[in-house]
Design a protein around this motif. Structure first.
Motif, PDB file in Angstrom:
ATOM      1  N   PHE A 198      -2.469   3.330 -18.988  1.00  0.00           N
ATOM      2  CA  PHE A 198      -3.533   3.314 -17.973  1.00  0.00           C
ATOM      3  C   PHE A 198      -3.097   2.517 -16.751  1.00  0.00           C
ATOM      4  CE2 PHE A 198      -6.865   0.518 -16.251  1.00  0.00           C
ATOM      5  CZ  PHE A 198      -7.551   1.460 -15.489  1.00  0.00           C
ATOM      6  N   MET A 199      -2.607   1.325 -16.966  1.00  0.00           N
ATOM      7  CA  MET A 199      -2.237   0.454 -15.844  1.00  0.00           C
ATOM      8  C   MET A 199      -1.088   1.057 -15.033  1.00  0.00           C
ATOM      9  SD  MET A 199      -4.234  -2.284 -15.785  1.00  0.00           S
ATOM     10  CE  MET A 199      -3.579  -3.913 -15.416  1.00  0.00           C
ATOM     11  N   LEU A 200      -0.060   1.567 -15.724  1.00  0.00           N
ATOM     12  CA  LEU A 200       1.061   2.185 -15.026  1.00  0.00           C
ATOM     13  C   LEU A 200       0.590   3.395 -14.217  1.00  0.00           C
ATOM     14  CD1 LEU A 200       4.079   2.468 -14.411  1.00  0.00           C
ATOM     15  CD2 LEU A 200       4.318   3.738 -16.554  1.00  0.00           C
ATOM     16  N   SER A 201      -0.254   4.221 -14.815  1.00  0.00           N
ATOM     17  CA  SER A 201      -0.755   5.429 -14.143  1.00  0.00           C
ATOM     18  C   SER A 201      -1.612   5.071 -12.939  1.00  0.00           C
ATOM     19  CB  SER A 201      -1.574   6.284 -15.123  1.00  0.00           C
ATOM     20  OG  SER A 201      -0.808   6.646 -16.241  1.00  0.00           O
ATOM     21  N   TYR A 202      -2.511   4.102 -13.121  1.00  0.00           N
ATOM     22  CA  TYR A 202      -3.424   3.767 -12.025  1.00  0.00           C
ATOM     23  C   TYR A 202      -2.685   3.136 -10.854  1.00  0.00           C
ATOM     24  CZ  TYR A 202      -7.272   2.132  -9.256  1.00  0.00           C
ATOM     25  OH  TYR A 202      -8.119   1.920  -8.189  1.00  0.00           O
ATOM     26  N   PHE A 203      -1.774   2.215 -11.128  1.00  0.00           N
ATOM     27  CA  PHE A 203      -1.057   1.566 -10.022  1.00  0.00           C
ATOM     28  C   PHE A 203      -0.129   2.553  -9.309  1.00  0.00           C
ATOM     29  CE2 PHE A 203      -2.131  -2.422 -12.346  1.00  0.00           C
ATOM     30  CZ  PHE A 203      -2.856  -3.003 -11.315  1.00  0.00           C
ATOM     31  N   THR A 204       0.416   3.500 -10.030  1.00  0.00           N
ATOM     32  CA  THR A 204       1.227   4.546  -9.391  1.00  0.00           C
ATOM     33  C   THR A 204       0.353   5.407  -8.485  1.00  0.00           C
ATOM     34  OG1 THR A 204       2.733   4.603 -11.291  1.00  0.00           O
ATOM     35  CG2 THR A 204       2.786   6.486  -9.793  1.00  0.00           C
ATOM     36  N   PHE A 205      -0.817   5.787  -9.004  1.00  0.00           N
ATOM     37  CA  PHE A 205      -1.758   6.578  -8.213  1.00  0.00           C
ATOM     38  C   PHE A 205      -2.186   5.829  -6.959  1.00  0.00           C
ATOM     39  CE2 PHE A 205      -6.258   7.308  -7.196  1.00  0.00           C
ATOM     40  CZ  PHE A 205      -6.216   8.647  -6.837  1.00  0.00           C
ATOM     41  N   ARG A 206      -2.535   4.554  -7.101  1.00  0.00           N
ATOM     42  CA  ARG A 206      -2.996   3.789  -5.940  1.00  0.00           C
ATOM     43  C   ARG A 206      -1.887   3.575  -4.916  1.00  0.00           C
ATOM     44  NH1 ARG A 206      -7.617   0.981  -5.028  1.00  0.00           N
ATOM     45  NH2 ARG A 206      -6.550   0.797  -3.010  1.00  0.00           N
ATOM     46  N   PHE A 207      -0.655   3.404  -5.392  1.00  0.00           N
ATOM     47  CA  PHE A 207       0.466   3.273  -4.463  1.00  0.00           C
ATOM     48  C   PHE A 207       0.558   4.511  -3.574  1.00  0.00           C
ATOM     49  CE2 PHE A 207       4.911   4.319  -3.503  1.00  0.00           C
ATOM     50  CZ  PHE A 207       5.253   3.209  -2.736  1.00  0.00           C
ATOM     51  N   LEU A 208       0.430   5.694  -4.166  1.00  0.00           N
ATOM     52  CA  LEU A 208       0.517   6.945  -3.415  1.00  0.00           C
ATOM     53  C   LEU A 208      -0.735   7.170  -2.563  1.00  0.00           C
ATOM     54  CD1 LEU A 208       2.013   9.180  -6.247  1.00  0.00           C
ATOM     55  CD2 LEU A 208       3.237   8.196  -4.292  1.00  0.00           C
ATOM     56  N   LEU A 209      -1.902   6.861  -3.121  1.00  0.00           N
ATOM     57  CA  LEU A 209      -3.160   7.099  -2.414  1.00  0.00           C
ATOM     58  C   LEU A 209      -3.244   6.317  -1.111  1.00  0.00           C
ATOM     59  CD1 LEU A 209      -5.965   8.578  -2.830  1.00  0.00           C
ATOM     60  CD2 LEU A 209      -6.824   6.323  -3.550  1.00  0.00           C
ATOM     61  N   ASP A 210      -2.692   5.124  -1.102  1.00  0.00           N
ATOM     62  CA  ASP A 210      -2.831   4.283   0.087  1.00  0.00           C
ATOM     63  C   ASP A 210      -2.047   4.801   1.285  1.00  0.00           C
ATOM     64  OD1 ASP A 210      -4.356   2.575  -1.608  1.00  0.00           O
ATOM     65  OD2 ASP A 210      -3.827   0.905  -0.305  1.00  0.00           O
ATOM     66  N   PHE A 211      -1.178   5.771   1.085  1.00  0.00           N
ATOM     67  CA  PHE A 211      -0.507   6.397   2.229  1.00  0.00           C
ATOM     68  C   PHE A 211      -1.478   7.240   3.051  1.00  0.00           C
ATOM     69  CE2 PHE A 211       3.489   5.716  -0.255  1.00  0.00           C
ATOM     70  CZ  PHE A 211       4.174   5.017   0.721  1.00  0.00           C
ATOM     71  N   ILE A 212      -2.615   7.638   2.449  1.00  0.00           N
ATOM     72  CA  ILE A 212      -3.597   8.423   3.206  1.00  0.00           C
ATOM     73  C   ILE A 212      -4.865   7.603   3.467  1.00  0.00           C
ATOM     74  CG2 ILE A 212      -2.733  10.693   2.507  1.00  0.00           C
ATOM     75  CD1 ILE A 212      -4.998  10.804   0.431  1.00  0.00           C
ATOM     76  N   LYS A 213      -4.708   6.275   3.440  1.00  0.00           N
ATOM     77  CA  LYS A 213      -5.799   5.373   3.800  1.00  0.00           C
ATOM     78  C   LYS A 213      -5.357   4.513   4.986  1.00  0.00           C
ATOM     79  CE  LYS A 213      -8.080   3.180   0.633  1.00  0.00           C
ATOM     80  NZ  LYS A 213      -8.359   2.292  -0.525  1.00  0.00           N
ATOM     81  N   PRO A 214      -6.282   4.140   5.860  1.00  0.00           N
ATOM     82  CA  PRO A 214      -5.912   3.210   6.938  1.00  0.00           C
ATOM     83  C   PRO A 214      -5.425   1.900   6.319  1.00  0.00           C
ATOM     84  CG  PRO A 214      -8.090   4.150   7.319  1.00  0.00           C
ATOM     85  CD  PRO A 214      -7.696   4.527   5.919  1.00  0.00           C
ATOM     86  N   ARG A 215      -4.295   1.377   6.796  1.00  0.00           N
ATOM     87  CA  ARG A 215      -3.759   0.143   6.228  1.00  0.00           C
ATOM     88  C   ARG A 215      -2.924  -0.579   7.272  1.00  0.00           C
ATOM     89  NH1 ARG A 215      -0.437   4.195   5.170  1.00  0.00           N
ATOM     90  NH2 ARG A 215       1.816   3.864   5.156  1.00  0.00           N
ATOM     91  N   LEU A 216      -2.814  -1.865   7.120  1.00  0.00           N
ATOM     92  CA  LEU A 216      -1.928  -2.663   7.951  1.00  0.00           C
ATOM     93  C   LEU A 216      -0.574  -2.718   7.262  1.00  0.00           C
ATOM     94  CD1 LEU A 216      -1.696  -4.541  10.470  1.00  0.00           C
ATOM     95  CD2 LEU A 216      -2.237  -6.438   8.937  1.00  0.00           C
ATOM     96  N   GLU A 217       0.474  -2.285   7.944  1.00  0.00           N
ATOM     97  CA  GLU A 217       1.806  -2.252   7.342  1.00  0.00           C
ATOM     98  C   GLU A 217       2.406  -3.655   7.339  1.00  0.00           C
ATOM     99  OE1 GLU A 217       3.876   0.748   9.545  1.00  0.00           O
ATOM    100  OE2 GLU A 217       2.800   2.400   8.567  1.00  0.00           O
ATOM    101  N   ILE A 218       2.720  -4.150   6.145  1.00  0.00           N
ATOM    102  CA  ILE A 218       3.205  -5.522   5.986  1.00  0.00           C
ATOM    103  C   ILE A 218       4.725  -5.558   5.851  1.00  0.00           C
ATOM    104  CG2 ILE A 218       3.077  -7.606   4.557  1.00  0.00           C
ATOM    105  CD1 ILE A 218       0.501  -6.969   6.029  1.00  0.00           C
ATOM    106  N   ALA A 219       5.268  -4.662   5.021  1.00  0.00           N
ATOM    107  CA  ALA A 219       6.714  -4.589   4.798  1.00  0.00           C
ATOM    108  C   ALA A 219       7.139  -3.135   4.924  1.00  0.00           C
ATOM    109  CB  ALA A 219       7.073  -5.142   3.422  1.00  0.00           C
TER     110      ALA A 219
END
Length: 248
Positions: free
Chosen positions: A197-218
């Motif tokens: 669950f944790m591996l799947s969710y964090f992988t999903f969120r990593f990809l999802l945030d590319f289509i969300k407004p975000r401040l680029e840090i690195a």
């Protein structure tokens, strides 16, 4: 539909997000205690209490820390207690909730995994909470960037945006079916379902945030994505060790 969706309760206007968030936590906890009563694995009360306290404290701290570090410039240059308290993210909650649980288990000397039982209640709480995120539209930072795709929706401004909350709900439902199938096979070690669950969710969120407004840090990555990468590496290592240990 007009965003944000509100409800009139006891003479007051309440936003959908905090209402569904509270409802999700309440129903999720009730479901957890229901599963715990049915479970054949009985955990001592002191251990259960310590794990619950550790998870709650870690999740509360982590959700606000990572939520505020999404925009560290605003956090450090324009510090405001109200803003600090209202900024949350489930990614920080999961990451630091895990730390809180592991610390609590060390304190009480409990070595066995305690994660599998919480997976489905947690997913249920997240699904209900994301309904509230969707109903809030663009008025909280849980919306997507503009898009011309068939999935685009008007969420409160002139743009058609990715309804990322709905994407996450769909992902969690599919993941629920998959994890339930794994659990029913009853041939995997304790804690494996939680790790997947944790591996799947964090992988999903990593990809999802590319289509969300975000401040680029690195590079082109935001704070949440950096946290996700750390947890993805950690859980790949954990799952690999789980299988190695069980095949020795």
């Amino acid at each position: 539909m007009d965003f944000p969706v509100t409800f009139h309760l006891f003479g007051k206007t309440v936003l959908a997000h905090p209402l569904f968030e509270a409802l999700g936590m309440f129903i999720g906890m009730r479901y957890y205690f229901y599963l715990k009563r049915k479970s054949k694995e009985k955990t001592p009360f002191n251990t259960s209490a310590a794990v619950l306290i550790g998870a709650t404290a870690g999740a509360l701290f982590g959700s606000k820390l990572i939520g505020n570090l999404e925009n560290p410039y605003k956090f450090f240059e324009h510090f405001d207690l109200k803003t600090v308290w209202t900024n949350n993210t489930i990614v920080g909650g999961l990451a630091f909730g895990l730390i809180g649980v592991e610390l609590a288990k060390k304190i009480v000397g409990h070595k066995a995994s305690t994660g599998d039982l919480i997976v489905f209640p947690l997913m249920l709480a997240m699904i209900i909470g994301r309904i509230g995120c969707f109903l809030t539209g663009i008025y909280e930072e849980t919306y997507g960037i503009p898009t011309d795709s068939i999935f685009g929706m008007h969420l409160g401004d002139q743009y058609r945006r990715h309804p990322v909350a709905l994407y996450e709900i769909a992902f969690l439902i599919i993941l629920w079916i998959i994890l339930n199938s794994i659990l029913r096979k009853n041939k995997y070690p304790s804690g494996f379902v939680f790790q997947v669950f944790m591996l799947s969710y964090f992988t999903f969120r990593f990809l999802l945030d590319f289509i969300k407004p975000r401040l680029e840090i690195a590079g082109n990555l935001g704070t949440i994505q950096i946290v996700c990468i750390c947890l993805i590496i950690y859980y790949i290592y954990k799952i690999k060790n789980t299988f190695l240990f069980n095949h020795l």
